[in-house]
Design a protein around this motif. Structure first.
Motif, mmCIF file in Angstrom:
data_model
loop_
_atom_site.group_PDB
_atom_site.id
_atom_site.type_symbol
_atom_site.label_atom_id
_atom_site.label_comp_id
_atom_site.label_asym_id
_atom_site.label_seq_id
_atom_site.Cartn_x
_atom_site.Cartn_y
_atom_site.Cartn_z
ATOM 1 N N THR A 31 0.832 -1.196 0.000
ATOM 2 C CA THR A 31 0.000 0.000 0.000
ATOM 3 C C THR A 31 0.869 1.248 0.000
ATOM 4 O OG1 THR A 31 -0.130 -0.074 2.415
ATOM 5 C CG2 THR A 31 -1.910 -1.134 1.172
ATOM 6 N N LYS A 32 0.378 2.295 -0.654
ATOM 7 C CA LYS A 32 1.098 3.558 -0.728
ATOM 8 C C LYS A 32 0.154 4.683 -0.337
ATOM 9 C CE LYS A 32 3.881 4.323 -4.196
ATOM 10 N NZ LYS A 32 4.389 4.512 -5.575
ATOM 11 N N SER A 33 0.707 5.714 0.254
ATOM 12 C CA SER A 33 -0.052 6.923 0.527
ATOM 13 C C SER A 33 0.779 8.120 0.092
ATOM 14 C CB SER A 33 -0.448 7.007 2.005
ATOM 15 O OG SER A 33 0.680 6.983 2.832
ATOM 16 N N PHE A 34 0.252 9.307 0.293
ATOM 17 C CA PHE A 34 0.849 10.537 -0.230
ATOM 18 C C PHE A 34 2.335 10.641 0.095
ATOM 19 C CE2 PHE A 34 1.592 15.114 -0.413
ATOM 20 C CZ PHE A 34 0.805 15.532 -1.481
ATOM 21 N N ILE A 35 2.710 10.290 1.307
ATOM 22 C CA ILE A 35 4.096 10.440 1.743
ATOM 23 C C ILE A 35 5.063 9.603 0.910
ATOM 24 C CG2 ILE A 35 4.019 8.602 3.489
ATOM 25 C CD1 ILE A 35 5.669 10.473 5.318
ATOM 26 N N ASP A 36 4.566 8.535 0.288
ATOM 27 C CA ASP A 36 5.428 7.644 -0.497
ATOM 28 C C ASP A 36 5.784 8.213 -1.868
ATOM 29 O OD1 ASP A 36 5.492 5.432 1.404
ATOM 30 O OD2 ASP A 36 3.370 5.198 0.923
ATOM 31 N N TYR A 37 5.157 9.327 -2.262
ATOM 32 C CA TYR A 37 5.405 9.891 -3.592
ATOM 33 C C TYR A 37 6.387 11.061 -3.565
ATOM 34 C CZ TYR A 37 1.495 6.975 -5.009
ATOM 35 O OH TYR A 37 0.672 5.900 -5.255
ATOM 36 N N PHE A 38 6.876 11.421 -2.372
ATOM 37 C CA PHE A 38 7.948 12.414 -2.319
ATOM 38 C C PHE A 38 9.209 11.819 -2.937
ATOM 39 C CE2 PHE A 38 5.260 14.126 1.100
ATOM 40 C CZ PHE A 38 5.282 15.479 0.776
ATOM 41 N N ARG A 39 9.956 12.653 -3.641
ATOM 42 C CA ARG A 39 11.171 12.196 -4.307
ATOM 43 C C ARG A 39 12.398 12.814 -3.645
ATOM 44 N NH1 ARG A 39 10.079 13.099 -10.628
ATOM 45 N NH2 ARG A 39 11.932 11.787 -10.762
ATOM 46 N N PHE A 288 11.451 11.296 4.995
ATOM 47 C CA PHE A 288 11.062 11.584 3.615
ATOM 48 C C PHE A 288 11.689 12.867 3.078
ATOM 49 C CE2 PHE A 288 8.098 14.239 5.854
ATOM 50 C CZ PHE A 288 7.770 15.266 4.982
ATOM 51 N N VAL A 289 12.259 13.706 3.955
ATOM 52 C CA VAL A 289 12.983 14.894 3.494
ATOM 53 C C VAL A 289 14.431 14.449 3.289
ATOM 54 C CG1 VAL A 289 13.570 17.309 3.937
ATOM 55 C CG2 VAL A 289 11.423 16.364 4.816
ATOM 56 N N GLY A 312 -0.812 19.348 -15.159
ATOM 57 C CA GLY A 312 -1.984 18.732 -14.555
ATOM 58 C C GLY A 312 -1.713 17.881 -13.334
ATOM 59 N N HIS A 313 -0.452 17.802 -12.890
ATOM 60 C CA HIS A 313 -0.105 16.971 -11.738
ATOM 61 C C HIS A 313 0.804 17.745 -10.780
ATOM 62 C CE1 HIS A 313 -1.719 13.543 -13.955
ATOM 63 N NE2 HIS A 313 -0.948 13.878 -14.978
ATOM 64 N N VAL A 314 0.809 17.334 -9.526
ATOM 65 C CA VAL A 314 1.693 17.945 -8.532
ATOM 66 C C VAL A 314 3.133 17.528 -8.830
ATOM 67 C CG1 VAL A 314 2.299 18.079 -6.089
ATOM 68 C CG2 VAL A 314 -0.110 17.980 -6.774
ATOM 69 N N VAL A 315 4.019 18.509 -8.963
ATOM 70 C CA VAL A 315 5.435 18.218 -9.213
ATOM 71 C C VAL A 315 6.309 18.572 -8.018
ATOM 72 C CG1 VAL A 315 5.241 18.451 -11.710
ATOM 73 C CG2 VAL A 315 5.814 20.467 -10.319
ATOM 74 N N ALA A 316 5.761 19.335 -7.072
ATOM 75 C CA ALA A 316 6.525 19.689 -5.875
ATOM 76 C C ALA A 316 5.564 20.101 -4.773
ATOM 77 C CB ALA A 316 7.515 20.817 -6.159
ATOM 78 N N VAL A 317 6.025 19.943 -3.544
ATOM 79 C CA VAL A 317 5.277 20.356 -2.358
ATOM 80 C C VAL A 317 6.158 21.305 -1.567
ATOM 81 C CG1 VAL A 317 4.247 19.591 -0.178
ATOM 82 C CG2 VAL A 317 3.978 18.198 -2.247
ATOM 83 N N PRO A 343 10.540 17.717 -4.384
ATOM 84 C CA PRO A 343 9.955 17.144 -5.606
ATOM 85 C C PRO A 343 8.932 16.068 -5.258
ATOM 86 C CG PRO A 343 12.353 17.223 -5.746
ATOM 87 C CD PRO A 343 11.997 17.536 -4.327
ATOM 88 N N PHE A 344 7.918 15.951 -6.111
ATOM 89 C CA PHE A 344 6.808 15.033 -5.823
ATOM 90 C C PHE A 344 6.329 14.401 -7.118
ATOM 91 C CE2 PHE A 344 2.399 13.902 -4.897
ATOM 92 C CZ PHE A 344 2.501 13.348 -3.626
ATOM 93 N N ASP A 345 6.073 13.101 -7.088
ATOM 94 C CA ASP A 345 5.620 12.373 -8.278
ATOM 95 C C ASP A 345 4.096 12.328 -8.309
ATOM 96 O OD1 ASP A 345 5.373 10.842 -10.522
ATOM 97 O OD2 ASP A 345 6.637 9.190 -9.823
ATOM 98 N N GLY A 346 3.500 13.484 -8.609
ATOM 99 C CA GLY A 346 2.046 13.571 -8.634
ATOM 100 C C GLY A 346 1.415 12.799 -9.774
#
Length: 377
Positions: A31-39, A288-289, A312-317, A343-346
């Protein structure tokens, strides 16, 4: 132990393990959630320990985001917009570090500029210096349908909106946001977006959904009470700093619990009803940082989330961060605030959520209440 009881205990354990962290399933079943998409964060300059900050945030890259290496200013908030010239503007608040974290009550609205998304951002000063001496907090920004830009401030001002034909100003006071219905009268933590259907939407600190049919100033009509109590499994204590956006065919909210020191990710098909908990958005106790060389920074406070959307997608937070608990940032010390850009893999998040079922979530976890001094800002 009774076999049936044993099975029930095992089942409960599985639910608790999957609950808040569950969001989407990979082919391998993880399972993945938002925190797993930080790069990992590419370094914009060398990492250094010759900076202010607690050991957990050293070494770091002072060229990431917006930071005063001399520690004269504390920076907070942090919405990024890209200009037609390809450069990035960051809209934020700042105050004198000598006043400690509580100096936020007298913060001013500023803008900063960078050639690249990750930074370094250069502070260009107050946006409206002759209007209440630049006063502004909970700073956010967006582009309007007519091509102008708007900066919205709340908490220390009553939902004031400033507009300009250029991201570089000058900024003119357009007015104050008007709300109708059973809405908390004090404007706090306003997150403002232009919906795909052309209407404006605000999610304030209370978690209500406010919709305007007529423009950025409103009037905004409350669509009902706070959405938070209706979201199964969502931590209900001390929620603040909602960030709302639209991507991948869904509306998203990231909302932070200041006392529990972690944030949560919610989604909805229409942005008004049917909000579903998708898991943990971020947590300072999770590594994650992280820079591309593997170095990890652990900030004590991660607040005021905002997203950068491209294609159309989140690229950074962006996150406003503090190296110690707020009541330990006393001023004239080696502690402080800055804004980081991660960076974020939205695109992957939206792809994984495209066919995600509406998942059940765990009951809110028990925790010790935090100090009142940690609230707000």
């Amino acid at each position: 132990m009774n076999p049936r009881l044993s099975l029930r205990v095992i089942g409960l354990g599985v639910c608790l393990a999957q609950g808040v962290h569950a969001a989407t399933a990979t082919p391998a079943g993880k399972t993945k959630s938002f925190i797993d998409y930080f790069r990992p964060i590419p370094m914009q300059g060398p990492l250094t320990s010759e900076l202010w900050g607690a050991p957990g945030v050293l070494p770091r890259d002072p060229h990431n985001g917006l930071e005063d290496t001399a520690n004269r200013y504390c920076y907070w908030d942090g919405q990024i917009l890209r200009g037609e010239d390809g450069k990035y503007r960051l809209f934020a608040s700042r105050w004198d570090e000598a006043r400690g974290h509580n100096g936020w009550k007298d913060s001013v609205g500023i803008s900063a500029i960078s050639d690249g998304l990750l930074g370094p951002y250069v502070d260009r000063g107050l946006m409206w210096p002759t209007d209440q001496r630049g006063k502004g907090h909970n700073v956010t920004a967006l582009r309007l349908p007519d091509g102008r830009y708007a900066v919205v401030v709340s908490e220390t001002r009553q939902g004031d909106v400033f507009v300009s034909a250029s991201l570089d100003g000058p900024w003119t006071h357009l007015g104050q946001i008007v709300t109708h219905g059973d809405v908390r009268k004090r404007a706090s933590n306003y997150s403002v977006m232009l919906r795909p259907d052309g209407r404006f939407q605000i999610v304030p600190r209370s978690g209500q959904i406010l919709i305007s049919e007529t423009g950025v100033l409103g009037p905004y009509e409350a669509q009902g009470p706070s959405i938070y109590p209706k979201v199964a499994g969502l931590e209900q204590r001390d929620l603040e700093d909602p960030c709302v956006w639209y991507s991948g065919g869904r509306f998203h909210i990231v909302v932070n619990s200041w006392s529990q020191r972690r944030a949560f990710h919610l989604t909805s098909k229409d942005g008004i009803t049917g909000w579903t908990l998708r898991g943990v958005a971020y947590d300072p106790r999770v590594d994650f940082v992280r820079y591309t060389d593997g170095t990890v920074n652990r900030w004590d406070k991660l607040e005021r989330p905002a997203v950068v959307i491209e294609g159309g997608h989140v690229v950074a937070v962006t996150l406003a961060v503090l190296d110690v608990p707020k009541d330990q940032e006393m001023g004239n010390d080696r502690h402080g605030n800055k804004i980081i850009v991660i960076p974020f893999d939205g695109a992957a998040l939206d792809r994984d959520l495209a066919n995600a079922p509406e998942l059940p979530a765990e009951p809110a976890a028990m925790a010790t209440p935090a100090k009142a001094s940690e609230a707000k800002s």
